[in-house]
Motif scaffolding. Structure first.
Motif, PDB file in Angstrom:
ATOM      1  N   UNK A 129       4.679  -3.673  -8.138  1.00  0.00           N
ATOM      2  CA  UNK A 129       4.993  -2.368  -8.740  1.00  0.00           C
ATOM      3  C   UNK A 129       4.167  -1.256  -8.091  1.00  0.00           C
ATOM      4  N   UNK A 130       2.892  -1.530  -7.853  1.00  0.00           N
ATOM      5  CA  UNK A 130       2.028  -0.535  -7.209  1.00  0.00           C
ATOM      6  C   UNK A 130       2.511  -0.240  -5.787  1.00  0.00           C
ATOM      7  N   UNK A 131       3.037  -1.257  -5.117  1.00  0.00           N
ATOM      8  CA  UNK A 131       3.480  -1.070  -3.727  1.00  0.00           C
ATOM      9  C   UNK A 131       4.709  -0.173  -3.617  1.00  0.00           C
ATOM     10  N   UNK A 132       5.476  -0.018  -4.710  1.00  0.00           N
ATOM     11  CA  UNK A 132       6.656   0.844  -4.670  1.00  0.00           C
ATOM     12  C   UNK A 132       6.412   2.205  -5.317  1.00  0.00           C
ATOM     13  N   UNK A 133       5.199   2.448  -5.778  1.00  0.00           N
ATOM     14  CA  UNK A 133       4.860   3.783  -6.265  1.00  0.00           C
ATOM     15  C   UNK A 133       4.591   4.711  -5.082  1.00  0.00           C
ATOM     16  N   UNK A 134       4.762   6.026  -5.250  1.00  0.00           N
ATOM     17  CA  UNK A 134       4.521   6.960  -4.133  1.00  0.00           C
ATOM     18  C   UNK A 134       3.039   7.160  -3.847  1.00  0.00           C
ATOM     19  N   UNK A 135       2.356   6.046  -3.549  1.00  0.00           N
ATOM     20  CA  UNK A 135       0.926   6.086  -3.269  1.00  0.00           C
ATOM     21  C   UNK A 135       0.596   5.709  -1.836  1.00  0.00           C
ATOM     22  N   UNK A 136       1.553   5.132  -1.138  1.00  0.00           N
ATOM     23  CA  UNK A 136       1.296   4.687   0.226  1.00  0.00           C
ATOM     24  C   UNK A 136       0.418   3.461   0.291  1.00  0.00           C
ATOM     25  N   UNK A 137       0.403   2.660  -0.760  1.00  0.00           N
ATOM     26  CA  UNK A 137      -0.461   1.482  -0.834  1.00  0.00           C
ATOM     27  C   UNK A 137       0.384   0.221  -0.793  1.00  0.00           C
ATOM     28  N   UNK A 138       0.115  -0.642   0.171  1.00  0.00           N
ATOM     29  CA  UNK A 138       0.793  -1.931   0.269  1.00  0.00           C
ATOM     30  C   UNK A 138      -0.119  -2.996  -0.318  1.00  0.00           C
ATOM     31  N   UNK A 139       0.069  -3.283  -1.613  1.00  0.00           N
ATOM     32  CA  UNK A 139      -0.773  -4.259  -2.296  1.00  0.00           C
ATOM     33  C   UNK A 139      -0.293  -5.679  -2.089  1.00  0.00           C
TER      34      UNK A 139
END
Length: 597
Positions: free
Chosen positions: A172-182
């Motif tokens: 879920x975090x990886x698809x937020x507009x944060x640019x973070x590939x968790x």
């Protein structure tokens, strides 16, 4: 103590701690919304531009994130060597033991060799691409059904997906507009493969031959891609365009947006504006606004072109003067009606006499002198001492000394030059509208045919039905539509009276000579005529019959695509003419849905 109790609540604290999140092995519950993340684990071998648009434009509730990271050239070369060594050693081992050749391994070895060649020659680079999809739903059963539907769609595109098992929060975090590939589930791809994935093209409109004058029109109504079109591409017959729609469908909004972005692309533009709707746009971009019918918008029909524009040969030296004389014949006939042969001969001698009185002859070196005006022509008619000349001078009195003298009483007020010229006809008296339109069309045609400065040019005619009702103006428009391509120019006609345009020979000729056609929402009584004229299918007929404001059907030869006009806030403020917007407080964005044009 109260803070600890608030954080310990099952619902969490949206003010201090963000949303409440509950996790299961594959799913996530964010407040009252269920979510599941899918990892793309396999891609098709051969793809083309826009191949993933059905997935990127999925109409359900989902978020698609692509994480792209460039790989250093030395690292890329080292990895490719190791990859090729493993693949080739495996192939040789299987061959040495007499086993059946693994087709997939052989294909992978060929792809790795081709990629290594592109990297070595500088035709591409290597990237790490990770693609994740998070699906949202209100309940668990709805989430399961939506996930199955999306995975089926991905499978139809030859895309393999797998759920982020035991890592739903990282997904879920990886698809937020944060640019973070968790999740860190990336694959190696080259430049072409990554570029083909990006949603920057329309799958329904071929953009292979688009050049430097390409314009972004908006979003594709059937996908998530952008619609780009270049009216000056060599692949189309001409650079003309017609925009047909009922009142309030957003045709002027779309035309102004295309015009504004054409200016950015370096295209010169001119506009015939009956209602003075382009004044704000002209002022914002530093264009020239000519208010025809006022002293500030006077156009002298006796103006001669620069000698260089007419050629340097002796045979063509006097063509500019001859063309001006012929045009003045047409202008006078528009003012007073058809002329008999005797009166036409008297007029011809008076025209040459007016030029001679100003010191202008067939010698191009005299063309830089101040040209005569219409009052000088009337004076030359009287000086001839013939009855026909005196009668014609009397009939010209309203234009030389009467109610309409503001159109001709003096030299040209403003030069029609620059990157944008807007000719406003709002102040033009109705009784003199034919004459004013003729002056504007003649001056714009001279601008187009200026061989000394050849560059892409556009001429936009808003509310074109007004000009098509005028026989002289309609003839000029037809001539411009047929010959503009020879001078790297394009004609844009915008009209809401579709029935009248398609019912006349001139209107049909102009529409037939437009390689680009834009149809917004049509009135029910015009549907049959539009369907027949543009050979619409049943589905396309339904689109133009019920298109929302701002949506259009773009026809370019055999290519057809739905487009929704999309403007930035500062563009929207310049091109919106809706009364609701102009009456609203400043800073409010209206958009095409609120444009009343």
């Amino acid at each position: 103590m109260r803070l600890l109790q608030r954080l310990a609540r099952p619902g969490g604290s949206t003010r201090l701690g963000g949303p409440a999140i509950a996790t299961t092995p594959r799913r996530l519950i964010v407040e009252d919304t269920w979510a599941q993340t899918l990892i793309v684990t396999g891609y098709p071998r051969d793809v083309s531009a826009g191949w993933a648009d059905p997935l990127l434009g999925y109409p359900g509730r989902c978020a698609v994130a692509a994480h792209i990271e460039p790989v250093a050239p030395e690292v890329a070369a080292h990895r490719l060597r190791r990859r090729r060594a493993r693949l080739e050693s495996a192939w040789r081992h299987e061959t040495a033991h007499g086993r059946v050749e693994d087709v997939q391994a052989g294909t992978a070895a060929e792809d790795a060799a081709a990629l290594a060649e592109r990297l070595a020659t500088g035709r591409g680079k290597l990237f790490r691409l990770a693609l994740y999809i998070t699906v949202y739903a209100d309940t668990a059963p709805e989430l399961a059904a939506e996930t199955d539907h999306l995975r089926s769609l991905a499978a139809s595109l030859l895309i393999d997906t797998a759920p982020a098992t035991f890592r739903p929060l990282a997904g879920w975090i990886s698809t937020l507009p944060l640019g973070t590939d968790a999740l860190g589930q990336a694959r190696s791809m080259d430049t072409d493969a990554v570029a083909a994935l990006l949603p920057i093209t329309s799958p329904d409109l071929d953009t292979a031959e688009l050049g430097q004058t390409t314009v972004v029109w908006g979003t594709n109504t059937h996908s998530a891609g952008l619609v780009l079109w270049d009216r000056f591409t060599p692949g189309i017959d001409n650079h003309n365009m017609v925009i047909l729609a009922r009142s309030g469908a957003g045709k002027s909004y779309l035309a102004k947006l295309e015009l504004l972005r054409s200016l950015i692309a370096g295209i010169e533009a001119a506009v015939i504006d009956p209602e003075d709707e382009y004044a704000a746009l002209a002022e914002a971009v530093g264009g020239t606004r000519v208010a025809v019918g006022t002293p500030a918008g006077r156009i002298n029909p006796f103006d001669l072109p620069a000698p260089a524009a007419e050629g340097d040969g002796d045979q063509e030296a006097d063509q500019g003067l001859t063309r001006r004389a012929l045009f003045i014949h047409t202008l006078i006939a528009t003012m007073v009606g058809d002329l008999d042969a005797t009166t036409a001969a008297v007029l011809d001698k008076a025209i040459l006499a007016a030029y001679t009185g100003a010191g202008i002859t067939a010698d191009t070196r005299t063309w830089a002198r101040k040209p005569p005006v219409l009052a000088d022509l009337a004076h030359a008619l009287r000086e001839q001492g013939e009855a026909e000349g005196a009668r014609l001078a009397d009939r010209l009195h309203p234009y030389t000394h009467g109610a309409y003298k503001a159109l001709f009483d003096g030299p040209t007020s403003l030069p029609l030059a620059g990157h944008l010229v807007v000719c406003s006809l709002r102040h033009l008296p109705e009784e003199a509208s034919d004459v004013g339109m003729l002056l504007v069309l003649d001056r714009l045609w001279r601008r187009i045919t200026d061989t000394a400065h050849v560059r892409p040019r556009l001429v936009t005619v808003d509310e074109a039905w007004l000009l098509l009702q005028n026989p002289v103006a309609a003839k000029y428009l037809q001539r411009m539509a047929k010959a503009a391509r020879k001078h790297a120019a394009g004609l844009t006609l915008i009209t809401q009276d579709v029935g009248d345009v398609l019912a006349t020979d001139m209107g049909r000729a102009v529409a037939a000579n437009a390689a680009t056609q834009v149809l917004l929402r049509q009135a029910p009584q015009n549907l049959d005529a539009v369907t027949s004229a543009f050979q619409l299918s049943h589905g396309e007929r339904q689109i133009v019959a019920a298109a929302p404001r701002g949506d259009a059907l773009l026809l370019a030869g055999h290519q057809r695509v739905g487009v929704h006009a999309l403007a930035a806030p500062h563009e929207d403020a310049l091109i919106t003419t809706s009364p609701e917007f102009t009456a609203a407080p400043s800073g409010r964005a209206a958009g095409p849905e609120e444009d009343g044009a």
